[in-house]
Scaffold this active site. Structure first.
Site, PDB file in Angstrom:
ATOM      1  N   ALA A  91      11.551  68.574  48.708  1.00 55.71           N
ATOM      2  CA  ALA A  91      12.590  69.599  48.704  1.00 55.71           C
ATOM      3  C   ALA A  91      13.710  69.045  49.571  1.00 55.71           C
ATOM      4  O   ALA A  91      13.674  69.137  50.802  1.00 55.71           O
ATOM      5  CB  ALA A  91      12.053  70.919  49.253  1.00 55.71           C
ATOM      6  N   CYS A  92      14.682  68.428  48.916  1.00 56.13           N
ATOM      7  CA  CYS A  92      15.746  67.706  49.637  1.00 56.13           C
ATOM      8  C   CYS A  92      16.545  68.590  50.585  1.00 56.13           C
ATOM      9  O   CYS A  92      16.955  68.136  51.645  1.00 56.13           O
ATOM     10  CB  CYS A  92      16.687  67.028  48.649  1.00 56.13           C
ATOM     11  SG  CYS A  92      15.886  65.769  47.662  1.00 56.13           S
ATOM     12  N   CYS A  93      16.766  69.831  50.203  1.00 55.61           N
ATOM     13  CA  CYS A  93      17.561  70.725  51.060  1.00 55.61           C
ATOM     14  C   CYS A  93      16.861  70.994  52.388  1.00 55.61           C
ATOM     15  O   CYS A  93      17.504  71.364  53.364  1.00 55.61           O
ATOM     16  CB  CYS A  93      17.811  72.050  50.357  1.00 55.61           C
ATOM     17  SG  CYS A  93      18.867  71.903  48.914  1.00 55.61           S
ATOM     18  N   PHE A  94      15.537  70.796  52.405  1.00 55.22           N
ATOM     19  CA  PHE A  94      14.755  71.072  53.609  1.00 55.22           C
ATOM     20  C   PHE A  94      14.177  69.801  54.231  1.00 55.22           C
ATOM     21  O   PHE A  94      13.395  69.885  55.182  1.00 55.22           O
ATOM     22  CB  PHE A  94      13.629  72.061  53.286  1.00 55.22           C
ATOM     23  CG  PHE A  94      14.136  73.349  52.742  1.00 55.22           C
ATOM     24  CD1 PHE A  94      14.759  74.277  53.562  1.00 55.22           C
ATOM     25  CD2 PHE A  94      14.032  73.632  51.384  1.00 55.22           C
ATOM     26  CE1 PHE A  94      15.256  75.468  53.052  1.00 55.22           C
ATOM     27  CE2 PHE A  94      14.524  74.820  50.864  1.00 55.22           C
ATOM     28  CZ  PHE A  94      15.138  75.741  51.695  1.00 55.22           C
ATOM     29  N   ASN A  95      14.530  68.621  53.679  1.00 58.81           N
ATOM     30  CA  ASN A  95      14.004  67.342  54.177  1.00 58.81           C
ATOM     31  C   ASN A  95      12.481  67.374  54.242  1.00 58.81           C
ATOM     32  O   ASN A  95      11.863  66.950  55.220  1.00 58.81           O
ATOM     33  CB  ASN A  95      14.599  66.995  55.549  1.00 58.81           C
ATOM     34  CG  ASN A  95      16.096  66.860  55.479  1.00 58.81           C
ATOM     35  OD1 ASN A  95      16.657  66.451  54.467  1.00 58.81           O
ATOM     36  ND2 ASN A  95      16.776  67.215  56.549  1.00 58.81           N
TER      37      ASN A  95
END
Length: 110
Positions: free
Chosen positions: A75-79
């Protein structure tokens, strides 16, 4: 290494087998493979100038319930990197490598 000193964990402990195997893999990756892993998890191929401690939100390793046959997901937005509960280090290495080779480009239009 800066990366290993600054993660958060969700559903697993820092010293767990899965975390230990993951960090061993990261240590064995070539520089260009680490960039792919970073891009896979964060959507960006570089970290802030001050290092991983300034990455917001923090890079997080999370155990992903379900089948071990699945590839890792992010989940890229949350690293956030979700790892299924792989049974061996070899399995983790094969699955993560496959995810990097086939999933690090993300979505793009040609």
């Amino acid at each position: 290494e800066d990366w290993r000193r600054n993660p958060a964990y969700s559903g697993l402990e820092e010293g767990s087998r899965l975390a230990t195997w993951f960090w061993a893999l990261v240590g064995d990756l070539r520089a260009e493979e680490r960039v792919l892993l970073l891009r896979f998890v964060t959507g960006c191929g570089s970290v802030p100038p001050q290092g991983f401690s300034q990455l917001a939100p923090r890079f997080t390793l999370q155990i992903s319930p379900g089948s071990r046959a699945r590839l890792p997901s992010a989940a890229c937005c949350f690293n956030l990197l979700r790892l299924p509960p792989y049974a061996s280090e070899d399995e983790l290495r094969r699955r993560v490598t496959s995810a990097l080779l086939h999933g690090s480009a993300g979505f793009s239009f040609q």
